[in-house]
Design a protein around this motif. Structure first.
Motif, PDB file in Angstrom:
ATOM      1  N   TYR A 251      -5.546 -41.719  18.242  1.00  0.00           N
ATOM      2  CA  TYR A 251      -6.157 -40.439  17.866  1.00  0.00           C
ATOM      3  C   TYR A 251      -5.656 -39.325  18.780  1.00  0.00           C
ATOM      4  O   TYR A 251      -5.297 -38.231  18.321  1.00  0.00           O
ATOM      5  CB  TYR A 251      -7.672 -40.557  17.938  1.00  0.00           C
ATOM      6  N   GLU A 252      -5.603 -39.612  20.079  1.00  0.00           N
ATOM      7  CA  GLU A 252      -5.135 -38.601  21.040  1.00  0.00           C
ATOM      8  C   GLU A 252      -3.657 -38.259  20.822  1.00  0.00           C
ATOM      9  O   GLU A 252      -3.239 -37.119  21.009  1.00  0.00           O
ATOM     10  CB  GLU A 252      -5.365 -39.089  22.462  1.00  0.00           C
ATOM     11  N   GLY A 255      -3.688 -36.982  16.579  1.00  0.00           N
ATOM     12  CA  GLY A 255      -4.679 -36.059  16.021  1.00  0.00           C
ATOM     13  C   GLY A 255      -5.286 -36.535  14.720  1.00  0.00           C
ATOM     14  O   GLY A 255      -6.133 -35.838  14.133  1.00  0.00           O
ATOM     15  N   THR A 257      -7.839 -38.210  12.596  1.00  0.00           N
ATOM     16  CA  THR A 257      -9.227 -38.621  12.827  1.00  0.00           C
ATOM     17  C   THR A 257      -9.547 -40.000  12.258  1.00  0.00           C
ATOM     18  O   THR A 257     -10.584 -40.584  12.596  1.00  0.00           O
ATOM     19  CB  THR A 257     -10.199 -37.591  12.221  1.00  0.00           C
TER      20      THR A 257
END
Length: 359
Positions: A251-252, A255, A257
């Motif tokens: 996710y980091e 991006g 979700t």
């Protein structure tokens, strides 16, 4: 009068029973005490090694295998104990095997005969090295992460659709415990270097692990046998922990979700399966790896349900499983990997307590 005394006693007992055990625990003090006891009972000062159990090894081995040192390395990092970390790294250096196809750490010290090389043991060292690199910026730790990445990728092939083996000299299984941490190490290297090749590796291993080893209950099976493809359906908390944290890292990195949604799903499943009672279902170190995932998720999700459940189990162990010599898991043989796992958990909760995150 007797009735009043009896009611007072009953009230007092109820009051005690409903008080959270956590209010009684000073995690930093517990951490420091355990660290001292580990040094006293496990470190062989003259030889410059750790031993694996408090009592003499049953098979005559004078010093520890590599795996417990992996536990101690991460614990020293979380405790921010630089002298201890330096000492553990020094000991681990004696396990480095330079042979082809790539250097990697053997399961037993080279000067004492060496041993098989396990991909997961190497990955745990790499993960800690990258954690330390992120904290300190010292390039030597980044180089250690890269060295271990090169070694672990010698364990990849397309049999069973892909994935990393568990053990170099016996390629009989591909495990969540070698692919989950492999994903983490690749993502840590991507974060540090921004090189796309590391992200590509992480996504390749991530897709394979989910396709082959994810269980219907939302956690992960242990391994798939090679050849044949038989699933070995043991489920361990550290496998849930690495895949949980892998989704947070993804996710980091991207991006997307969907990875954060998946991280939440694994966390919920892991809590339901591994933390449903007052005691840990799994070994200490396995749970320490699960805690890494829970903590990482907290950066993006304020739900503390999983930490609360974990804390209840941890406090039960502190209150009921401390032996006379201050080591933990008195119902079992007192071994180094368990103490390393407990030390990491205490260090992480001490940090949370210091930051005011625990009520």
């Amino acid at each position: 009068m007797k009735r009043i005394c009896l009611l007072t006693l009953l009230f007092f007992l109820c009051f005690i029973s409903f008080q959270p055990a956590t209010a009684q625990v000073n995690y930093k003090a517990e951490m420091k005490a355990l660290s001292r006891n580990i040094q006293q009972y496990f470190f062989l000062q003259k030889e410059g090694y750790y031993k694996e159990t408090v009592h003499p090894e049953k098979d005559g081995r004078p010093v520890s295998y590599l795996w417990p040192l992996c536990a101690m390395l991460q614990a020293s990092n979380e405790a921010r104990d630089a002298p201890l970390m330096k000492q553990v790294y020094m000991v681990i250096g004696k396990y480095l095997d330079p042979r082809s196809p790539a250097p990697g750490y053997a399961s037993y010290p080279m000067e004492k005969g060496g041993g098989s090389r396990f991909y997961d043991d190497n990955q745990w060292i790499g993960i800690t090295a990258m954690d330390t690199y992120e904290r300190t910026g010292k390039k030597a730790y980044l180089e250690t992460g890269k060295l271990i990445y090169r070694f672990m990728m010698t364990g990849y092939d397309t049999i069973s659709g892909g994935g990393l083996y568990w053990k170099e000299d016996e390629k009989k299984s591909k495990n969540t415990c070698s692919n989950g941490p492999g994903i983490l190490l690749a993502l840590q290297l991507h974060h540090a270097t921004k090189e796309k090749a590391y992200l590509d590796t992480a996504l390749l291993l991530y897709k394979w692990t989910n396709q082959q080893l994810k269980a219907p209950n939302g956690v992960f099976y242990d391994n798939i046998e090679v050849p044949g493809g038989k699933l070995v359906k043991w489920m361990f908390s550290y496998n849930a922990g690495t895949m949980l944290q892998a989704n947070v890292y993804l996710y980091e990195a991207t991006g997307d979700t969907a990875y954060l949604t998946e991280a939440r799903s694994i966390a919920k499943a892991a809590t339901a399966y591994f933390l449903s009672g007052e005691k840990f279902l799994d070994a200490y170190w396995f749970n320490a790896v699960l805690l890494r995932g829970y903590e990482h998720l907290l950066r993006h999700d304020a739900d503390t349900t999983h930490i609360v459940a974990f804390r209840a189990c941890l406090d039960h162990e502190i209150l009921h499983q401390k032996s006379a010599n201050g080591l933990f898991k008195k119902e079992k043989e007192l071994d180094l990997v368990a103490q390393g796992g407990m030390l990491e958990m205490l260090a992480r909760f001490a940090a949370m307590q210091r930051r005011g995150m625990l009520k």
